[in-house]
Design a protein around this motif. Structure first.
Motif: not given
Length: 387
Positions: A212-232
């Protein structure tokens, strides 16, 4: 090979023209490079500044005299093939090690729109082209490249029915990774829940990791919620439309330079899961936080706010790396269970320092039930070697 949990860096094809040193350093460190050719720029009027320059010089327009309307225009098979080939070749020429299919900004509806069906056709053709091409030499790397399928979504118009249709449409695309760009994300609870449902649902249905990209600081929450990777990080934290043009130089004078590169850099503090507005007049809360809760990243004085732009970049990168290590060590369930405590602590610090409340997306993340285990990212997904 770098042991950093940051596997790759991403930039637009326009940004890549300014980031030669940075991309070369990433490749030396064993990181992958993703160069987003931003096919959506052809949806702008021909005289729009966001469509000219490097995008036009690289021949990424099919028709420079008009704008593309994905939900209205017909693209014949030959035009689709030419489009995917141009975007693939531009990414290789810029040193990309993971190739991203062209994607557009399309209308989100309960059923897949005509524009979305075009992007889906482009994704299938892009994956097939990459598989036929095999190993191709490009700047700094020789070997096979992974393939990511790009999906741009507007979080404000996503519906649960639409999410189901998106998952059904994309689940059979044989990519190594789905890269979901979220436009104009407001960090609301509902938007976060729906973007999360799309990413985790697509992961489960396709057995393919999502980023996921474009979530601001919520990239961390997304990874804690089971998303494999994030763009930050700098440049892709938020994705407004159209995005700002890069300044003349975005690399400054190097790691030891205090040259201003034209874009301000925020200094984040994990205690508040965020930062303050740019400018010395807004940083008193940060000064108190760094004094009370020193940072041991090693890139600045521990009890002081990072000062120069290189210090801020290095601090933010080190903070992100440490958070990802913590998430990986805890596992999906443990990382998710910490969210409630993280939110409560951040709200407490914000109230004490008279800062605004935490974005509601954090509260939504803390309330979500456990998600299915994310597909594992292959260790070579970012930078594959041959021989």
């Amino acid at each position: 090979m770098s042991e950093s949990p940051i596997g790759a860096i991403a930039t637009s094809v326009i940004g890549a023209a300014h980031l030669g040193k940075t991309l070369a350093a990433a490749r030396r460190d064993g990181r992958g490079v993703l160069v987003d050719t931003e096919a959506w720029r052809e949806q702008l009027e021909p005289d729009d500044d966001h469509r000219g320059g490097e995008f036009r010089r690289l021949g990424l327009e099919l028709d420079r005299k008009r704008r593309l309307r994905p939900s209205e225009d017909d693209l014949a098979p030959g035009a689709r093939s030419e489009l995917v080939a141009r975007h693939r070749n531009a990414q290789i020429a810029a040193g990309g090690s993971i190739l991203l299919s062209p994607y557009h900004r399309v209308r989100e509806e309960d059923a897949l729109s005509r524009g979305r069906l075009l992007d889906l056709a482009l994704a299938h053709e892009f994956v097939e082209l990459a598989e036929r091409t095999g190993a191709i030499d490009g700047p700094g790397t020789t070997g096979e490249r992974s393939v990511a399928v790009g999906i741009a979504v507007n979080a404000s118009t996503l519906t649960m029915t639409g999410i189901t249709e998106l998952i059904s449409g994309y689940r059979e695309v044989g990519a190594d990774l789905f890269w979901i760009w979220v436009w104009n994300f407001t960090s609301s609870g509902l938007q976060y829940e729906r973007v999360h449902a799309l990413a985790t649902g697509l992961q489960t249905a396709s057995a393919t990791p999502c980023l996921l990209g474009g979530l601001g600081r919520l990239w961390e929450a997304a990874m804690r919620n089971g998303v494999a990777a994030a763009c930050q990080g700098w440049g892709r934290t938020r994705m407004p439309f159209p995005p700002p043009q890069p300044p003349e130089s975005v690399e400054g004078g190097g790691e030891d330079s205090e040259d201003d590169d034209g874009w301000g850099v925020h200094a984040f503090h994990r205690a508040i899961r965020g930062t303050t507005k740019l400018g010395p007049e807004h940083e008193e809360p940060l000064r108190r936080l760094f004094s009370e809760l020193p940072c041991e990243c090693g890139h600045h004085i521990p009890d002081a706010v990072p000062h120069s732009q290189p210090e801020r970049h290095a601090h933010n990168r080190a903070d992100a790396e440490e958070l990802v290590r913590e998430i990986a060590a805890l596992g999906t369930d443990g990382a998710r269970e910490e969210l409630g405590e993280i939110v409560a602590e951040a709200e407490s610090h914000r109230a004490r320092l008279e800062l605004g409340v935490l974005h509601r997306g954090w509260h939504a993340a803390a309330a979500l039930p456990a998600a299915p285990e994310a597909p594992v990212l292959p260790v070579d997904i970012w930078l594959r070697r041959t021989g």
